[in-house]
Design a protein around this motif. Sequence first.
Motif, short mmCIF file in Angstrom:
data_model
loop_
_atom_site.label_atom_id
_atom_site.label_comp_id
_atom_site.label_asym_id
_atom_site.label_seq_id
_atom_site.Cartn_x
_atom_site.Cartn_y
_atom_site.Cartn_z
N ASP A 1 -35.98 71.63 -30.50
CA ASP A 1 -36.13 70.95 -29.22
C ASP A 1 -37.63 70.87 -28.83
OD1 ASP A 1 -35.75 69.98 -26.75
OD2 ASP A 1 -34.72 71.89 -25.87
N THR B 1 -38.18 68.40 -26.34
CA THR B 1 -37.98 67.66 -25.11
C THR B 1 -39.01 68.00 -23.92
OG1 THR B 1 -35.65 67.83 -25.27
CG2 THR B 1 -36.45 67.14 -23.10
N MET C 1 -31.75 69.48 -19.84
CA MET C 1 -30.95 69.06 -21.04
C MET C 1 -30.21 70.56 -21.44
SD MET C 1 -30.84 69.73 -24.54
CE MET C 1 -32.61 69.66 -25.18
N GLU C 2 -29.22 70.67 -22.03
CA GLU C 2 -28.54 71.73 -22.65
C GLU C 2 -27.80 71.47 -23.97
OE1 GLU C 2 -24.93 75.16 -21.11
OE2 GLU C 2 -25.55 73.47 -19.61
N LEU C 3 -28.03 72.42 -24.75
CA LEU C 3 -27.31 72.13 -26.24
C LEU C 3 -26.23 73.46 -26.19
CD1 LEU C 3 -27.89 70.61 -28.87
CD2 LEU C 3 -29.33 72.28 -29.47
N LEU D 1 -25.27 67.82 -27.14
CA LEU D 1 -26.21 67.58 -26.19
C LEU D 1 -25.31 67.37 -24.82
CD1 LEU D 1 -29.27 65.31 -27.46
CD2 LEU D 1 -29.30 67.81 -26.63
N LEU E 1 -26.22 66.29 -20.92
CA LEU E 1 -27.27 65.52 -20.15
C LEU E 1 -27.01 65.33 -18.86
CD1 LEU E 1 -29.14 63.28 -22.89
CD2 LEU E 1 -29.63 65.50 -22.18
N GLY F 1 -31.25 63.12 -17.14
CA GLY F 1 -31.85 63.87 -18.17
C GLY F 1 -31.89 63.35 -19.46
N GLY G 1 -33.18 64.39 -23.90
CA GLY G 1 -33.38 65.42 -25.02
C GLY G 1 -34.16 64.59 -25.80
N LEU H 1 -35.13 65.87 -30.21
CA LEU H 1 -34.89 66.72 -31.11
C LEU H 1 -35.79 66.50 -32.33
CD1 LEU H 1 -31.02 67.69 -30.76
CD2 LEU H 1 -32.96 68.87 -29.71
#
Length: 545
Positions: A516, A518, A524-526, A531, A533, A537, A539, A541
């Motif tokens: 990541d 970003t 952003m959350e995985l 993903l 967003l 938001g 991301g 990678l």
Amino acid sequence: MNGNSTEWWRNSVIYQIYPRSFCDANGDGIGDLPGITQKLDYVKSLGVDAIWISPFFKSPMVDFGYDVADYRDVDPIFGNLQDFDCLIEAAHARGLKVIIDQILSHTSDQHPWFEESRCSRDNPKADWYVWQDPKADGNPPNNWVSVFGGGSWRWCTRRRQYYLANFLKEQPDLNVHNPEVQAQLLADMKFWLDRGVDGFRLDAVNFIFHQQALSDNPPRPLKLDKKGLPPVNHYDYQWHKNDKSQPENLVFLQRVRQLMDQYPGTVTVGEVGDDNTHKIMADYTTEQRLHMAYSFDLLTEDCSAQFLRETLEKNRAVIEKGWPCWSISNHDVPRSITRWNHGLSLELAQKRAPLFLLMQLVLRGSVCLYQGEELGLAEADIAFEDLVDPYGINLWPEFKGRDGCRTPMPWTDSADQAGFTSGKPWLPISQSHRNLAVNLQQDSQHSMLNQFRALIEWHRQLPQSLATAQQEVLDTGNDLLVFVRRADKEVYLVALNLGTTEESYALPQEFFGAEDITPGLFAMELRENTLVLPAAGAGVLRNSN
């Protein structure tokens, strides 16, 4: 990012300066070259690679410098040649390249060339402009219309002929079919190259040649607006097949490139406005012509994920070895924070501004950033009595012209005229812009200004291999814009949420466990290779091969 010094322009960030509105050093209310020089430390602090300065040549200023009366002199309102030399020296001392505007398709009607050309049909410059006899009934030679409204042909009583003017009547078109005109234009470019400029932004580059047969343009099916009305500007009623984008352009641009190649490291970027811009961009940036080009495709009001997917895919499909320069704002269109955020809250609009910069930075191509974008400036509301742009005055009130994006830069919130000038500014200072002045944002970690600085610095740290990596846009069918960049040793996935609600994206398997990278200012959350967003938001990678 690019290690080849002669190709510094690949993935570069170019900062456009509109000199009338940047900084006024002498207090006459109009920005000038010494004012730009005074602010170069600020420009350098943004992390950009180059500045593009809109026209400062001697001009009657009917179109604010795009009507040139002398290609080799500075208009007194901006300073003089010594001021320009000082600017070049100061910019180069800071590691900044300097690109200047060059207008090859037309001049001012006060240019000595035109003054001579219109005197008679047999003087030495009689054929330097596009002249044509009227039809038998006295009407113009064909149906061509001007970009700024009205017909393209203007009557000259001295020659009893029409002359072509694709923009304002005070901007007669050069006859670049004439070899003498070509040689003169190239010599004028050489004049500035010898003074140390690093390149040219070529204004309306596909207007340089016209079809010599002067055939009528065919009618265009009308695109109705939301009210069911046809276009305001009758320029949009035609397909412009014959008054621009002619094949002779390609040959002449090769001559321009031959000149540029005599000055290693210099660059050309062309402005392309047409119906098939991606094909023209491809043609103009290959076969040793222009280095890069930008179109009006991202200067429209539509910024939906679907529109951007289609636009980027059209570009990728045809441009191949050519090179785009991505611009979402400039001196000709409403500012992006207004144009691309209709109906959204101010809070969300401000969050989306860095998102769109991130998009530009990670696309294949270079970036052109218009002054004030880094501050989050919105379009200024200009009263009719304060308008100076003839384009807006001609088409008011349905079209308000370009003054709203050209108002002066706000440097200091509490100073008279926001620190732009000690006199009366040529356009009024927008009061809403005072709250976004440079001094207020300079030391605030989370200000728009410092978010833009952080993003540009993040971009500078990316590997050189990303500069020419291939690009593939993925069709998500929702408000996410997702694309993949493939380099020799790395592959990148970029996801941007252009919607107003949270969106999820299941990662392709090749990005399971990817790094990541970003930028920290984006949420952003995985979650288990998905993903997630929020609105605005993003991301980014990276997976190493």
